[in-house]
Scaffold this motif. Sequence first.
Motif, PDB file in Angstrom:
ATOM      1  N   PHE A 111       0.842  -1.177  -0.143  1.00  0.00           N
ATOM      2  CA  PHE A 111       0.070   0.071  -0.193  1.00  0.00           C
ATOM      3  C   PHE A 111       0.759   0.858   0.618  1.00  0.00           C
ATOM      4  O   PHE A 111       2.226   1.259   0.388  1.00  0.00           O
ATOM      5  CB  PHE A 111      -1.183  -0.445   1.198  1.00  0.00           C
ATOM      6  N   TYR A 112       0.557   2.426  -0.849  1.00  0.00           N
ATOM      7  CA  TYR A 112       1.259   3.339  -0.670  1.00  0.00           C
ATOM      8  C   TYR A 112      -0.165   4.557  -0.746  1.00  0.00           C
ATOM      9  O   TYR A 112      -1.380   4.846  -0.808  1.00  0.00           O
ATOM     10  CB  TYR A 112       1.812   3.741  -2.397  1.00  0.00           C
ATOM     11  N   VAL A 113       1.137   5.025   0.435  1.00  0.00           N
ATOM     12  CA  VAL A 113      -0.790   6.523   1.257  1.00  0.00           C
ATOM     13  C   VAL A 113      -0.131   7.948   1.132  1.00  0.00           C
ATOM     14  O   VAL A 113       1.044   7.861   1.441  1.00  0.00           O
ATOM     15  CB  VAL A 113      -1.304   6.061   2.362  1.00  0.00           C
ATOM     16  N   THR A 114      -0.754   8.981   1.116  1.00  0.00           N
ATOM     17  CA  THR A 114      -0.117   9.847   1.441  1.00  0.00           C
ATOM     18  C   THR A 114      -0.748  10.529   2.604  1.00  0.00           C
ATOM     19  O   THR A 114      -2.759  10.433   3.010  1.00  0.00           O
ATOM     20  CB  THR A 114      -0.995  11.375   0.225  1.00  0.00           C
ATOM     21  N   GLU A 115      -0.646  11.920   3.096  1.00  0.00           N
ATOM     22  CA  GLU A 115      -0.756  12.413   4.567  1.00  0.00           C
ATOM     23  C   GLU A 115      -0.846  14.026   3.614  1.00  0.00           C
ATOM     24  O   GLU A 115       0.384  14.514   3.276  1.00  0.00           O
ATOM     25  CB  GLU A 115       0.350  12.204   5.469  1.00  0.00           C
ATOM     26  N   ALA A 116      -2.007  13.969   4.369  1.00  0.00           N
ATOM     27  CA  ALA A 116      -3.084  16.361   3.672  1.00  0.00           C
ATOM     28  C   ALA A 116      -1.984  16.714   4.317  1.00  0.00           C
ATOM     29  O   ALA A 116      -1.524  18.026   3.889  1.00  0.00           O
ATOM     30  CB  ALA A 116      -4.092  15.996   2.995  1.00  0.00           C
ATOM     31  N   VAL A 117      -1.568  16.802   5.407  1.00  0.00           N
ATOM     32  CA  VAL A 117      -0.658  18.017   6.887  1.00  0.00           C
ATOM     33  C   VAL A 117      -0.271  17.008   6.852  1.00  0.00           C
ATOM     34  O   VAL A 117       0.711  18.375   6.907  1.00  0.00           O
ATOM     35  CB  VAL A 117      -2.124  17.725   8.089  1.00  0.00           C
ATOM     36  N   ARG A 118       0.806  16.385   6.864  1.00  0.00           N
ATOM     37  CA  ARG A 118       1.681  16.574   7.258  1.00  0.00           C
ATOM     38  C   ARG A 118       2.810  16.712   6.113  1.00  0.00           C
ATOM     39  O   ARG A 118       3.996  16.514   5.534  1.00  0.00           O
ATOM     40  CB  ARG A 118       2.800  15.154   8.046  1.00  0.00           C
ATOM     41  N   HIS A 119       2.240  16.402   4.546  1.00  0.00           N
ATOM     42  CA  HIS A 119       2.844  15.903   3.306  1.00  0.00           C
ATOM     43  C   HIS A 119       3.685  15.013   3.038  1.00  0.00           C
ATOM     44  O   HIS A 119       4.607  15.233   2.892  1.00  0.00           O
ATOM     45  CB  HIS A 119       3.307  17.545   3.414  1.00  0.00           C
ATOM     46  N   GLU A 120       2.879  13.566   4.025  1.00  0.00           N
ATOM     47  CA  GLU A 120       3.981  13.043   3.037  1.00  0.00           C
ATOM     48  C   GLU A 120       3.301  11.900   2.677  1.00  0.00           C
ATOM     49  O   GLU A 120       2.321  11.485   2.372  1.00  0.00           O
ATOM     50  CB  GLU A 120       4.270  12.348   4.716  1.00  0.00           C
ATOM     51  N   VAL A 121       4.202  11.150   2.525  1.00  0.00           N
ATOM     52  CA  VAL A 121       4.368   9.988   1.487  1.00  0.00           C
ATOM     53  C   VAL A 121       4.701   7.938   2.199  1.00  0.00           C
ATOM     54  O   VAL A 121       6.071   8.567   2.698  1.00  0.00           O
ATOM     55  CB  VAL A 121       4.315   9.921   0.110  1.00  0.00           C
ATOM     56  N   TRP A 122       3.642   7.161   2.114  1.00  0.00           N
ATOM     57  CA  TRP A 122       4.371   6.325   3.124  1.00  0.00           C
ATOM     58  C   TRP A 122       3.357   4.888   2.158  1.00  0.00           C
ATOM     59  O   TRP A 122       3.574   4.633   1.320  1.00  0.00           O
ATOM     60  CB  TRP A 122       3.191   6.061   4.433  1.00  0.00           C
ATOM     61  N   LYS A 123       4.632   3.835   2.277  1.00  0.00           N
ATOM     62  CA  LYS A 123       5.075   2.618   1.660  1.00  0.00           C
ATOM     63  C   LYS A 123       4.154   1.501   2.807  1.00  0.00           C
ATOM     64  O   LYS A 123       4.893   1.861   4.210  1.00  0.00           O
ATOM     65  CB  LYS A 123       6.263   2.088   1.204  1.00  0.00           C
TER      66      LYS A 123
END
Length: 336
Positions: free
Chosen positions: A263-275
């Motif tokens: 899974f790849y997800v984004t965070e809108a407030v911290r401006h991050e991308v995670w796997k």
Amino acid sequence: MRGLWIAGALAAGIGLGTAAAEPQWRVLAQFDDAPEGLVADRDGNLYATLFHSGRIVRIGKDGATTEIASLRPVVGEAEGSTVGLDWDGKDALYVTFAEYSKRYPWPAQLGLAREACGDSTVRHSGLYKVTISTGKVEAVATRADGYPFCYPDDPAVGPDGSVYFSDLSFSGIWRYSPGDGKVVMWSKDALFDSGPHPLSGFPVGVNGIAVSPKGDAVYGVTGGNPMLVRIPVNADGSAGTGVKVAYGYDNMDGIEIDADGNFYVTEAVRHEVWKISPDAVKRQQIGNPLDAPLGSPASLAFLGEELCVTNLNFFGNLPPDKANTIVCAAGVPRKW
């Protein structure tokens, strides 16, 4: 930025491992409006929605951009967000549009979600179909048809052609069946409900969604109480009870699943991308605003071996040369 490998089930705690290789980010394309939705086709093209103007664009591997359609001939001058999109594998894109209520300006005022959902003057929120080859736009299902859509957000097409689409402020997932034209509220799982005191501070529900390759589950990321949720698809097509897959994030926006089930997800407030690994045992940070051109990253898609992300830049943290962009990262590890 460090790539963090986090071992152990997320529900049991977080432990640090070795640092991963650094992905290399680049700007693929820049627009005069903020891109939000993103999807790839088999020919290596990307398609994106432009959030404020209602346009849909195609982006080539070299970043060359072509406008293929606009929702304006159908939605008129209605103010709203052109949000997510997905490809049906043939000649159609499904696009969501959320019209703003003039009486109750949500999301500008977060406490007015319920009032905005009940505003009978809002007519254009819903699901739209764009024919890629012709640019024709058709309304599939809207509030004008009597559906109580609040903030249609992200569509995802299943292997059987069913179109699931999330509703951010209704806190649920709808399903459209192209065969018979039926639209139903498919899942209102309790895990989508942010409750009176959301952990992120935002009273919103499910945002980005993705269908598993086998079509046996729909995965969603939530914004109010941020987590990755799995909703099983039962044998009769109905929604099963949601399962919390992973948590420990901030306001989550987009989700993508690769061929290996990561899974790849984004965070809108911290401006991050995670796997996140398929079993949610490991996670790795792919990018953050200290070392990558990320501003409220929204949707994700793969362009060859690169992972590409739309920068909605909702909080305006990006400089002008990086705002309104699609950015791509090379060197994202595909194996753990």
